[in-house]
Design a protein around this motif. Structure first.
Motif, PDB file in Angstrom:
ATOM      1  N   ALA A   1       7.725   7.255  13.265  1.00 13.24           N
ATOM      2  CA  ALA A   1       8.049   6.594  11.994  1.00 13.24           C
ATOM      3  C   ALA A   1       8.182   5.086  12.175  1.00 13.24           C
ATOM      4  N   GLU A   2       8.924   4.655  13.215  1.00 13.28           N
ATOM      5  CA  GLU A   2       9.117   3.217  13.457  1.00 13.28           C
ATOM      6  C   GLU A   2       7.803   2.524  13.793  1.00 13.28           C
ATOM      7  N   ILE A   3       6.961   3.192  14.582  1.00 19.88           N
ATOM      8  CA  ILE A   3       5.677   2.588  14.975  1.00 19.88           C
ATOM      9  C   ILE A   3       4.758   2.450  13.763  1.00 19.88           C
ATOM     10  N   GLN A   4       4.732   3.482  12.899  1.00 20.80           N
ATOM     11  CA  GLN A   4       3.892   3.409  11.709  1.00 20.80           C
ATOM     12  C   GLN A   4       4.372   2.303  10.761  1.00 20.80           C
ATOM     13  N   ILE A   5       5.691   2.164  10.641  1.00 16.10           N
ATOM     14  CA  ILE A   5       6.260   1.097   9.808  1.00 16.10           C
ATOM     15  C   ILE A   5       5.873  -0.266  10.359  1.00 16.10           C
ATOM     16  N   HIS A   6       5.935  -0.415  11.672  1.00 16.55           N
ATOM     17  CA  HIS A   6       5.585  -1.691  12.307  1.00 16.55           C
ATOM     18  C   HIS A   6       4.110  -2.024  12.082  1.00 16.55           C
ATOM     19  N   LEU A   7       3.241  -1.033  12.252  1.00 15.65           N
ATOM     20  CA  LEU A   7       1.804  -1.265  12.055  1.00 15.65           C
ATOM     21  C   LEU A   7       1.486  -1.588  10.597  1.00 15.65           C
ATOM     22  N   ALA A   8       2.190  -0.933   9.677  1.00 17.74           N
ATOM     23  CA  ALA A   8       1.987  -1.217   8.249  1.00 17.74           C
ATOM     24  C   ALA A   8       2.387  -2.649   7.929  1.00 17.74           C
ATOM     25  N   ALA A   9       3.462  -3.122   8.544  1.00 14.41           N
ATOM     26  CA  ALA A   9       3.899  -4.506   8.334  1.00 14.41           C
ATOM     27  C   ALA A   9       2.859  -5.484   8.870  1.00 14.41           C
ATOM     28  N   LYS A  10       2.341  -5.232  10.049  1.00 16.50           N
ATOM     29  CA  LYS A  10       1.321  -6.109  10.630  1.00 16.50           C
ATOM     30  C   LYS A  10       0.081  -6.168   9.748  1.00 16.50           C
ATOM     31  N   LYS A  11      -0.320  -5.017   9.224  1.00 15.49           N
ATOM     32  CA  LYS A  11      -1.482  -4.984   8.351  1.00 15.49           C
ATOM     33  C   LYS A  11      -1.236  -5.784   7.080  1.00 15.49           C
ATOM     34  N   ALA A  12      -0.008  -5.673   6.529  1.00 14.53           N
ATOM     35  CA  ALA A  12       0.337  -6.421   5.318  1.00 14.53           C
ATOM     36  C   ALA A  12       0.288  -7.925   5.578  1.00 14.53           C
ATOM     37  N   PHE A  13       0.723  -8.348   6.763  1.00 15.79           N
ATOM     38  CA  PHE A  13       0.683  -9.773   7.108  1.00 15.79           C
ATOM     39  C   PHE A  13      -0.755 -10.270   7.192  1.00 15.79           C
ATOM     40  N   GLU A  14      -1.633  -9.453   7.775  1.00 20.23           N
ATOM     41  CA  GLU A  14      -3.041  -9.830   7.912  1.00 20.23           C
ATOM     42  C   GLU A  14      -3.719  -9.952   6.551  1.00 20.23           C
ATOM     43  N   GLU A  15      -3.288  -9.099   5.598  1.00 23.88           N
ATOM     44  CA  GLU A  15      -3.906  -9.111   4.267  1.00 23.88           C
ATOM     45  C   GLU A  15      -3.265 -10.137   3.339  1.00 23.88           C
ATOM     46  N   TYR A  16      -2.178 -10.749   3.786  1.00 23.80           N
ATOM     47  CA  TYR A  16      -1.507 -11.749   2.968  1.00 23.80           C
ATOM     48  C   TYR A  16      -2.421 -12.964   2.814  1.00 23.80           C
ATOM     49  N   LYS A  17      -2.218 -13.731   1.759  1.00 21.01           N
ATOM     50  CA  LYS A  17      -3.129 -14.825   1.425  1.00 21.01           C
ATOM     51  C   LYS A  17      -3.280 -15.851   2.535  1.00 21.01           C
ATOM     52  N   SER A  18      -2.232 -16.028   3.351  1.00 16.27           N
ATOM     53  CA  SER A  18      -2.306 -16.991   4.453  1.00 16.27           C
ATOM     54  C   SER A  18      -2.808 -16.353   5.740  1.00 16.27           C
ATOM     55  N   GLY A  19      -2.927 -15.017   5.746  1.00 15.42           N
ATOM     56  CA  GLY A  19      -3.380 -14.324   6.936  1.00 15.42           C
ATOM     57  C   GLY A  19      -2.290 -14.093   7.959  1.00 15.42           C
ATOM     58  N   ARG A  20      -1.096 -14.501   7.646  1.00 17.29           N
ATOM     59  CA  ARG A  20       0.018 -14.280   8.567  1.00 17.29           C
ATOM     60  C   ARG A  20       1.306 -14.120   7.761  1.00 17.29           C
ATOM     61  N   ALA A  21       2.360 -13.699   8.438  1.00 15.94           N
ATOM     62  CA  ALA A  21       3.622 -13.427   7.756  1.00 15.94           C
ATOM     63  C   ALA A  21       4.231 -14.709   7.206  1.00 15.94           C
TER      64      ALA A  21
END
Length: 471
Positions: free
Chosen positions: A393-413
């Motif tokens: 669960a923790e690993i999937q949450i972490h990967l989902a966060a990383k993916k969201a950062f990559e898709e963010y308009k600036s490409g990072r968190a």
């Protein structure tokens, strides 16, 4: 685990029936507390104009029964609070349970709204239901065991859905905050904070707030610090001991800020300013034939005919005072009002959408920080299956966060500080836009009702003309 409480609502001194209803519905449907209004559901009324829908049924009740509301005595609505144990339920599920609680409790005989608040540690519902029945002939009877009945229905719903219920204390009718506070020895403060939350929406200023607290049974002691004492309480409680949002300064600022907001027009971007009109209020005409087919009696038919005649007369007064002399001008005014509403609605939706996106991103940032050590350990170990199974669960949450950062308009968190600053700006903007949306909606509905009355009047004149020709 859910706890409940029911509170009768009365007309506020110095306010009309509509203003008293609006004070409560506006409070419970606050977009800041209901995720931009997404956590609001209703039955037989429109949340955006619930107070008007409630008022219409009360006007019909008065016409049918001849009874008039009395300040301080007549119960205009009931307010039910249903609080859940922190972390046990999602806001969406809480709203669904609240709706089912209201439906089972009222038997579908009363209009109601359900607003789920997420601004506290525990998710809680505010259910406001009309004291007048849908058929406008009776009022809700708040008997001695009403609180027990609500509690029992709420408990059954929680058990059906797999949530826990309270087995202690034995006293019923308490909400979670009061029960938990009593367990920790601070129940007087919890009760005082709850009462302030109930009273403050209907107050004009700080002095009116103190007066209404006295009407709720509290003794007020003035001095360097304002203190209050409930019936049966030994010592006074200073407002400042309740927390920063309950100090005298904070309450005064809230009341003065609300007053200032109401005294000036809400800011609007490319939207026509909607002026308060001195013309009479108007409501939509009643489809009498439809109501009769649904089982309404002769008393209702007579009342509805008088009601419709009054609305047609109000429509003519509005046209006269607005200087409208043709159906073309009326249609033009309706188009303008509709356009203003659509613009206000689009702007509010855009703001709410950005708020949801930023809140989602904020949660990803918090999740990322919370699961970073586990994910780093997972990588160090060469991604073993047993570690993955133990911390999936923790690993999937972490990967989902990383993916969201990559898709963010600036490409990072983004920086959390920047997100909070933007959310603060949007929150203020949302409040202004929400008020503009409500005003624009009322203005559009006003002109829709005028056009309906005019169309009905023209049809009646046409029928009479044909009757004269046939004779």
């Amino acid at each position: 685990m859910a706890t409940t409480r029911i509170m009768p609502m009365h007309m506020n001194r110095g306010k009309t029936l509509l203003q008293s209803l609006a004070a409560r519905t506006d409070y419970v449907m606050n977009p800041d507390k209901t995720d931009g209004g997404l956590l609001i559901s209703s039955y037989k009324c429109d949340p955006a104009s619930a107070e008007v829908d409630f008022l219409l049924s009360k006007q019909q009740y008065q016409m049918i029964t001849g009874r008039q509301p009395k300040h301080g005595k007549d119960v205009i609505a009931y307010h039910v609070r249903q609080a859940f144990y922190p972390g046990e339920i999602t806001p969406e599920e809480a709203n669904r349970i609240g709706y089912e609680l209201a439906m089972r409790f009222t038997g579908g005989r009363h209009q109601f709204i359900v607003a789920t608040h997420i601004d506290k540690a525990h998710v809680h519902n505010h259910i406001v239901f009309n004291s007048t029945t849908l058929d406008c002939t009776h009022k809700f009877n708040n008997v001695k065991d009403t609180a027990d009945l609500i509690r029992d229905i709420s408990d059954r719903l929680c058990l059906e859905k797999g949530y826990s219920v309270i087995t202690e204390p034995e006293e019923k009718g308490k909400d979670y905050a009061e029960w938990n506070a009593e367990k920790t020895g601070t129940s007087w403060k919890a009760k005082l904070k709850e009462t302030i939350g109930e009273v403050i929406p209907g107050c004009r200023d700080f002095e009116d707030f103190l007066r209404q607290m006295q009407e709720h049974g509290y003794e007020v002691k003035r001095g360097k610090h304002i203190s209050l004492r409930a019936p049966g309480q030994k010592r006074f409680t200073r407002l400042k001991t309740l927390g920063t949002e309950y100090t005298e300064e904070a309450l005064r600022a809230e009341l003065e800020g609300r007053s200032a907001t109401k005294s000036r027009p809400a800011a609007a971007v490319s939207i026509r300013k909607i002026e308060k009109s001195s013309t009479p209020d108007i409501a939509f005409l009643i489809d009498i034939e439809k109501k009769l087919s649904e089982g309404k009696g002769r008393g209702y038919e007579q009342w509805a005919k008088v009601f419709n005649i009054k609305q047609m007369a109000n429509a003519l007064l509005i046209l006269r005072e607005e200087g409208i002399g043709s159906t073309g001008q009326l249609e033009e005014r309706l188009v303008v009002a509709t356009y203003a509403f659509e613009m206000a609605s689009d702007q509010l939706k855009a703001t709410e959408s950005e708020i949801r996106e930023l809140r989602r991103m904020k949660q990803h940032i918090l999740d990322y920080g919370r699961t970073r050590e586990i994910f780093t350990e997972y990588q160090k170990r060469g991604k073993p299956d047993e570690f993955l199974e133990a911390h999936r669960a923790e690993i999937q949450i972490h990967l989902a966060a990383k993916k969201a950062f990559e898709e963010y308009k600036s490409g990072r968190a983004p920086k959390l500080k920047d997100l909070n600053a933007r959310l603060s700006i949007l929150s203020t903007q949302q409040k202004s836009q929400y008020e503009q949306y409500r005003e624009a909606r009322k203005e559009m509905q006003r002109w829709q009702a005028v056009r309906q009355s005019v169309d009905s009047s023209l049809k009646r004149l046409e029928k009479e003309k044909h009757r004269g020709v046939s004779r």
